[in-house]
Motif scaffolding. Structure first.
Motif, short mmCIF file in Angstrom:
data_model
loop_
_atom_site.label_atom_id
_atom_site.label_comp_id
_atom_site.label_asym_id
_atom_site.label_seq_id
_atom_site.Cartn_x
_atom_site.Cartn_y
_atom_site.Cartn_z
N ALA A 1 -5.52 -19.57 9.15
CA ALA A 1 -5.71 -20.18 7.75
C ALA A 1 -7.30 -21.35 7.78
O ALA A 1 -8.22 -21.10 7.40
CB ALA A 1 -4.91 -21.66 7.30
N GLU A 2 -7.22 -22.43 9.30
CA GLU A 2 -8.55 -22.97 9.92
C GLU A 2 -9.45 -21.46 10.07
O GLU A 2 -10.70 -21.88 9.47
CB GLU A 2 -7.64 -23.65 10.61
CG GLU A 2 -7.33 -25.06 10.83
CD GLU A 2 -6.64 -25.30 11.28
OE1 GLU A 2 -7.08 -25.10 12.76
OE2 GLU A 2 -6.22 -26.93 11.55
N ALA A 3 -9.55 -21.04 10.36
CA ALA A 3 -10.44 -19.86 11.01
C ALA A 3 -10.98 -19.16 9.09
O ALA A 3 -12.09 -18.86 9.28
CB ALA A 3 -9.18 -18.49 11.79
N PHE A 4 -10.04 -18.96 8.23
CA PHE A 4 -11.02 -18.39 7.39
C PHE A 4 -11.48 -18.98 6.98
O PHE A 4 -12.64 -19.01 6.05
CB PHE A 4 -9.74 -17.85 6.58
CG PHE A 4 -9.26 -16.09 6.63
CD1 PHE A 4 -9.70 -15.43 6.32
CD2 PHE A 4 -7.84 -16.16 7.24
CE1 PHE A 4 -9.65 -14.02 6.48
CE2 PHE A 4 -7.33 -14.46 7.55
CZ PHE A 4 -8.52 -13.72 7.15
N VAL A 5 -11.17 -20.72 7.06
CA VAL A 5 -11.87 -21.28 5.93
C VAL A 5 -13.03 -21.92 7.13
O VAL A 5 -14.02 -22.11 6.42
CB VAL A 5 -11.26 -23.25 6.29
CG1 VAL A 5 -11.76 -24.02 5.99
CG2 VAL A 5 -9.42 -23.45 4.80
N LEU A 6 -13.28 -22.09 8.14
CA LEU A 6 -14.66 -21.80 9.14
C LEU A 6 -15.18 -20.43 8.45
O LEU A 6 -16.31 -20.86 8.94
CB LEU A 6 -13.90 -22.20 10.40
CG LEU A 6 -15.28 -21.90 11.67
CD1 LEU A 6 -15.57 -22.42 11.22
CD2 LEU A 6 -14.67 -21.70 12.97
N GLY A 7 -14.33 -19.20 8.52
CA GLY A 7 -15.34 -18.20 8.16
C GLY A 7 -16.19 -18.65 7.16
O GLY A 7 -17.36 -17.96 7.02
N GLU A 8 -16.04 -19.02 6.25
CA GLU A 8 -16.14 -19.36 4.74
C GLU A 8 -17.52 -19.71 4.98
O GLU A 8 -18.01 -19.68 4.35
CB GLU A 8 -15.23 -19.69 3.37
CG GLU A 8 -13.78 -19.16 3.19
CD GLU A 8 -13.00 -19.75 2.69
OE1 GLU A 8 -11.56 -19.78 2.57
OE2 GLU A 8 -12.97 -20.86 2.57
N ARG A 9 -16.96 -20.83 5.46
CA ARG A 9 -18.71 -21.70 5.52
C ARG A 9 -18.95 -21.28 6.65
O ARG A 9 -20.64 -21.64 6.96
CB ARG A 9 -18.01 -23.06 5.55
CG ARG A 9 -17.22 -23.63 4.75
CD ARG A 9 -16.57 -25.17 5.74
NE ARG A 9 -15.42 -25.84 4.96
CZ ARG A 9 -14.51 -26.78 4.69
NH1 ARG A 9 -14.36 -27.38 5.69
NH2 ARG A 9 -13.52 -27.31 4.04
#
Length: 295
Positions: A184-192
């Motif tokens: 989940a953290e990786a996807f949020v980081l990827g989004e940003r």
């Protein structure tokens, strides 16, 4: 054909019981929730007046309860006494290791066989008969339980003596929680950073970060059509249940003086998620709280 008492016919228990019926076994159920009783009746499973009544003539008794206290209370409040000597008790709830060992002691003292056999695989696994069972108990009792477990599951592992099935389950779910948070953290980081979800999925799913939390339980809609993210995080495996299981992991961490920093942090994050609106959502839905800074 084996006569089975199946106690606890909720989201997991009912499809497990259905699979036993489909395999030719005689299943008698019991549950306290009227809607569950109605659903079981519609599935052709006779409902007994009590757990003890269901167990009276059973060859095997399977319990799938919310917590360890429910198991121990049922065992002590007439369930063991009602069963014939030598009845096989399969305890498939997820409970603390010491509770599973206490239940085993009570069953053996009453003249019965007992294994702890918690499951992994969620509702989909229960429906499809593809659950994983982690089993604790003697070699002899495991051998007796195995034909029934093979009806409900695809992978059955004998983990050792009494309570060690629960030990394996608590370790597995700690890994699962930590990996789900990391994905989940990786996807949020990827989004940003400007990455499209599909692009990140295509890379990580074929690279060293590949894991079940990504390829089966992907926390964003799109890349894995069958993941809970595509149905508004309908569980699946609810956040409240993950928080409960991590509470059991924390007990074990503290009892064994284990330095498990990631396990402790995962427990804190899922406790916060479940205390908010995550209790009834799939545990992969923690991505929304991570995205919004709520955990």
């Amino acid at each position: 054909m084996t006569r089975i008492a199946f106690l606890g016919l909720g989201h997991m228990g009912l499809p497990m019981a259905r699979n036993l019926v489909a395999a030719g076994h005689e299943v008698h159920g019991f549950d306290l929730v009227p809607a569950v009783i109605e659903a079981a009746g519609a599935a052709g499973i006779p409902i007994a007046s009590s757990g003890a009544d269901a167990a009276t003539d059973a060859d095997a008794v399977i319990t799938m309860f919310p917590a360890g206290r429910h198991v121990l209370d049922a065992y002590q409040d007439g369930l063991l006494a009602a069963a014939r000597p030598g009845t096989l008790f399969i305890e498939s709830s997820t409970i603390a290791v010491h509770e599973a060992q206490a239940a085993h002691g009570l069953a053996v003292e009453a003249g019965h066989r007992n294994v702890d056999a918690p499951v992994s695989g969620g509702v989909v696994g229960a429906e499809n008969g593809t659950l994983a069972f982690m089993v604790g108990g003697s070699e002899e009792d495991f051998a007796v339980a195995l034909p029934l477990l093979e009806v409900m599951g695809k992978r059955i592992v004998h983990c050792g003596g009494p309570g060690l099935g629960q030990a394996a389950k608590v370790c597995n779910n700690m890994v699962l929680a930590v990996s789900q948070i990391a994905v989940a953290e990786a996807f949020v980081l990827g989004e940003r950073l400007g990455l499209e979800h599909q692009a990140l999925f295509d890379v990580v799913s074929q690279a060293s970060g590949q894991c079940w939390s990504l390829t089966t339980n992907c926390p964003v809609p799109g890349p894995v059509p069958t993941s809970p993210a595509n149905r508004n995080y309908q569980p699946g495996f609810a956040g409240a249940l993950m928080a409960k299981d991590l509470g059991l992991a924390l007990q074990a961490i503290e009892q064994t003086s284990t330095d498990a920093k990631m396990g402790r942090l995962a427990q804190e994050l899922y406790a916060a998620f479940a205390a908010g609106d995550g209790a009834g959502r799939d545990f992969s839905g923690i991505i929304t709280d991570i995205r919004d800074g709520r955990v």
